[in-house]
Design a protein around this motif. Structure first.
Motif, mmCIF file in Angstrom:
data_model
loop_
_atom_site.group_PDB
_atom_site.id
_atom_site.type_symbol
_atom_site.label_atom_id
_atom_site.label_comp_id
_atom_site.label_asym_id
_atom_site.label_seq_id
_atom_site.Cartn_x
_atom_site.Cartn_y
_atom_site.Cartn_z
ATOM 1 N N ASP A 96 5.699 2.529 -17.387
ATOM 2 C CA ASP A 96 4.641 3.515 -17.134
ATOM 3 C C ASP A 96 5.045 4.522 -16.061
ATOM 4 O O ASP A 96 4.227 5.328 -15.626
ATOM 5 C CB ASP A 96 3.358 2.813 -16.689
ATOM 6 C CG ASP A 96 2.840 1.825 -17.721
ATOM 7 O OD1 ASP A 96 2.666 2.234 -18.888
ATOM 8 O OD2 ASP A 96 2.631 0.651 -17.363
ATOM 9 N N GLY A 97 6.286 4.432 -15.585
ATOM 10 C CA GLY A 97 6.770 5.360 -14.573
ATOM 11 C C GLY A 97 6.809 4.799 -13.162
ATOM 12 O O GLY A 97 7.167 5.495 -12.221
ATOM 13 N N VAL A 98 6.429 3.541 -12.992
ATOM 14 C CA VAL A 98 6.426 2.917 -11.666
ATOM 15 C C VAL A 98 7.865 2.567 -11.284
ATOM 16 O O VAL A 98 8.526 1.816 -11.974
ATOM 17 C CB VAL A 98 5.544 1.643 -11.654
ATOM 18 C CG1 VAL A 98 5.613 0.953 -10.307
ATOM 19 C CG2 VAL A 98 4.108 1.986 -12.015
ATOM 20 N N GLU A 99 8.334 3.144 -10.180
ATOM 21 C CA GLU A 99 9.708 2.896 -9.718
ATOM 22 C C GLU A 99 9.756 2.180 -8.375
ATOM 23 O O GLU A 99 10.586 1.333 -8.157
ATOM 24 C CB GLU A 99 10.477 4.214 -9.622
ATOM 25 C CG GLU A 99 10.827 4.807 -10.959
ATOM 26 C CD GLU A 99 11.792 3.949 -11.771
ATOM 27 O OE1 GLU A 99 12.666 3.286 -11.177
ATOM 28 O OE2 GLU A 99 11.666 3.941 -13.003
ATOM 29 N N GLY A 100 8.892 2.555 -7.460
ATOM 30 C CA GLY A 100 8.897 1.952 -6.128
ATOM 31 C C GLY A 100 7.499 1.931 -5.549
ATOM 32 O O GLY A 100 7.232 2.558 -4.521
ATOM 33 N N PRO A 101 6.571 1.204 -6.176
ATOM 34 C CA PRO A 101 5.171 1.261 -5.731
ATOM 35 C C PRO A 101 5.010 0.705 -4.319
ATOM 36 O O PRO A 101 5.421 -0.416 -4.033
ATOM 37 C CB PRO A 101 4.444 0.398 -6.754
ATOM 38 C CG PRO A 101 5.477 -0.576 -7.223
ATOM 39 C CD PRO A 101 6.764 0.189 -7.207
ATOM 40 N N PHE A 102 4.433 1.524 -3.435
ATOM 41 C CA PHE A 102 4.304 1.117 -2.040
ATOM 42 C C PHE A 102 2.857 1.177 -1.554
ATOM 43 O O PHE A 102 2.480 0.482 -0.631
ATOM 44 C CB PHE A 102 5.191 1.996 -1.161
ATOM 45 C CG PHE A 102 5.513 1.390 0.168
ATOM 46 C CD1 PHE A 102 6.380 0.318 0.256
ATOM 47 C CD2 PHE A 102 4.951 1.894 1.320
ATOM 48 C CE1 PHE A 102 6.682 -0.256 1.481
ATOM 49 C CE2 PHE A 102 5.241 1.331 2.554
ATOM 50 C CZ PHE A 102 6.112 0.255 2.632
ATOM 51 N N SER A 103 2.055 2.019 -2.188
ATOM 52 C CA SER A 103 0.636 2.086 -1.835
ATOM 53 C C SER A 103 -0.179 2.311 -3.102
ATOM 54 O O SER A 103 0.299 2.923 -4.057
ATOM 55 C CB SER A 103 0.371 3.204 -0.825
ATOM 56 O OG SER A 103 0.704 4.450 -1.366
ATOM 57 N N VAL A 104 -1.398 1.799 -3.086
ATOM 58 C CA VAL A 104 -2.269 1.923 -4.254
ATOM 59 C C VAL A 104 -3.700 2.143 -3.780
ATOM 60 O O VAL A 104 -4.111 1.619 -2.742
ATOM 61 C CB VAL A 104 -2.163 0.670 -5.167
ATOM 62 C CG1 VAL A 104 -2.631 -0.585 -4.451
ATOM 63 C CG2 VAL A 104 -2.910 0.862 -6.471
ATOM 64 N N CYS A 105 -4.432 2.952 -4.544
ATOM 65 C CA CYS A 105 -5.819 3.240 -4.206
ATOM 66 C C CYS A 105 -6.581 3.535 -5.491
ATOM 67 O O CYS A 105 -6.045 4.161 -6.403
ATOM 68 C CB CYS A 105 -5.880 4.445 -3.270
ATOM 69 S SG CYS A 105 -7.546 4.863 -2.739
ATOM 70 N N TYR A 106 -7.806 3.080 -5.551
ATOM 71 C CA TYR A 106 -8.666 3.395 -6.681
ATOM 72 C C TYR A 106 -9.631 4.501 -6.267
ATOM 73 O O TYR A 106 -10.279 4.412 -5.222
ATOM 74 C CB TYR A 106 -9.451 2.163 -7.132
ATOM 75 C CG TYR A 106 -10.495 2.472 -8.174
ATOM 76 C CD1 TYR A 106 -10.118 2.778 -9.475
ATOM 77 C CD2 TYR A 106 -11.845 2.490 -7.857
ATOM 78 C CE1 TYR A 106 -11.070 3.089 -10.427
ATOM 79 C CE2 TYR A 106 -12.807 2.789 -8.807
ATOM 80 C CZ TYR A 106 -12.407 3.091 -10.090
ATOM 81 O OH TYR A 106 -13.351 3.400 -11.044
ATOM 82 N N ASN A 107 -9.722 5.556 -7.076
ATOM 83 C CA ASN A 107 -10.645 6.660 -6.826
ATOM 84 C C ASN A 107 -11.797 6.535 -7.818
ATOM 85 O O ASN A 107 -11.605 6.764 -9.018
ATOM 86 C CB ASN A 107 -9.921 7.995 -6.986
ATOM 87 C CG ASN A 107 -10.804 9.180 -6.694
ATOM 88 O OD1 ASN A 107 -12.005 9.159 -6.934
ATOM 89 N ND2 ASN A 107 -10.197 10.230 -6.169
ATOM 90 N N ARG A 108 -12.960 6.161 -7.324
ATOM 91 C CA ARG A 108 -14.080 5.939 -8.239
ATOM 92 C C ARG A 108 -14.664 7.238 -8.776
ATOM 93 O O ARG A 108 -15.303 7.242 -9.816
ATOM 94 C CB ARG A 108 -15.152 5.076 -7.592
ATOM 95 C CG ARG A 108 -15.799 5.681 -6.393
ATOM 96 C CD ARG A 108 -16.825 4.736 -5.813
ATOM 97 N NE ARG A 108 -17.109 5.135 -4.441
ATOM 98 C CZ ARG A 108 -17.916 4.509 -3.661
ATOM 99 N NH1 ARG A 108 -18.519 3.440 -4.092
ATOM 100 N NH2 ARG A 108 -18.131 4.932 -2.444
ATOM 101 N N ILE A 109 -14.448 8.351 -8.093
ATOM 102 C CA ILE A 109 -14.966 9.639 -8.573
ATOM 103 C C ILE A 109 -14.221 10.075 -9.834
ATOM 104 O O ILE A 109 -14.815 10.519 -10.802
ATOM 105 C CB ILE A 109 -14.872 10.716 -7.467
ATOM 106 C CG1 ILE A 109 -15.798 10.337 -6.318
ATOM 107 C CG2 ILE A 109 -15.209 12.097 -8.016
ATOM 108 C CD1 ILE A 109 -15.620 11.141 -5.062
ATOM 109 N N THR A 110 -12.895 9.926 -9.822
ATOM 110 C CA THR A 110 -12.091 10.318 -10.987
ATOM 111 C C THR A 110 -11.775 9.126 -11.890
ATOM 112 O O THR A 110 -11.147 9.296 -12.930
ATOM 113 C CB THR A 110 -10.764 10.962 -10.542
ATOM 114 O OG1 THR A 110 -10.014 10.001 -9.778
ATOM 115 C CG2 THR A 110 -11.013 12.208 -9.721
ATOM 116 N N ASP A 111 -12.201 7.926 -11.484
ATOM 117 C CA ASP A 111 -11.939 6.698 -12.230
ATOM 118 C C ASP A 111 -10.440 6.553 -12.512
ATOM 119 O O ASP A 111 -10.018 6.403 -13.650
ATOM 120 C CB ASP A 111 -12.745 6.682 -13.526
ATOM 121 C CG ASP A 111 -12.963 5.265 -14.036
ATOM 122 O OD1 ASP A 111 -12.971 4.325 -13.223
ATOM 123 O OD2 ASP A 111 -13.126 5.096 -15.263
#
Length: 129
Positions: A96-111
């Motif tokens: 899916d394009g993930v190469e070096g995931p270091f931070s993650v966040c969910y944005n509920r406004i844009t889902d």
């Protein structure tokens, strides 16, 4: 990109997040490939490890209590149950394009789930279906 504590980048703790109810603290421990879930008093409620998720870094708890975790070395983003005991889903991988995931966040406004990457110049955005 395997790490050990002799390397310059040695992390006993990378990120922490609090549950929406405030009764649990989640901590990623990259060097030990663990997600720890602690009670308010600091006692360990759960320890999550999965051989498919290595060098856990980024961590986010959504307002609904969903726990999102980055596996930097395994190049994936997963969802863990609110108890911190088991993987519920793999949300994104290298394909899916993930190469070096270091931070993650969910944005509920844009889902959507937003992923910052280590040593990569792309911020990834995935629409939640």
């Amino acid at each position: 990109m395997s790490k050990d504590c002799n390397d310059v980048f040695c992390f006993a703790v990378s990120r922490c997040a609090v549950s929406p109810t405030g009764d649990k603290l989640y901590i990623t421990s990259p060097d030990r490939h663990k997600l720890l879930t602690l009670a308010k008093d600091g006692s360990i409620l759960a320890t999550f490890m999965d051989p498919a998720v290595k060098f856990l870094t980024g961590l986010h708890v959504t307002p609904a209590g969903q726990v999102l975790v980055c596996g930097l070395d395994s190049k994936n983003i997963i969802q863990v149950d609110s108890k911190g005991c088991m993987k519920l889903a793999t949300l994104a991988t290298r394909s899916d394009g993930v190469e070096g995931p270091f931070s993650v966040c969910y944005n509920r406004i844009t889902d959507s789930i937003i992923v910052g990457q280590w040593e990569h110049k792309k911020i990834l955005v995935y629409k939640v279906k």
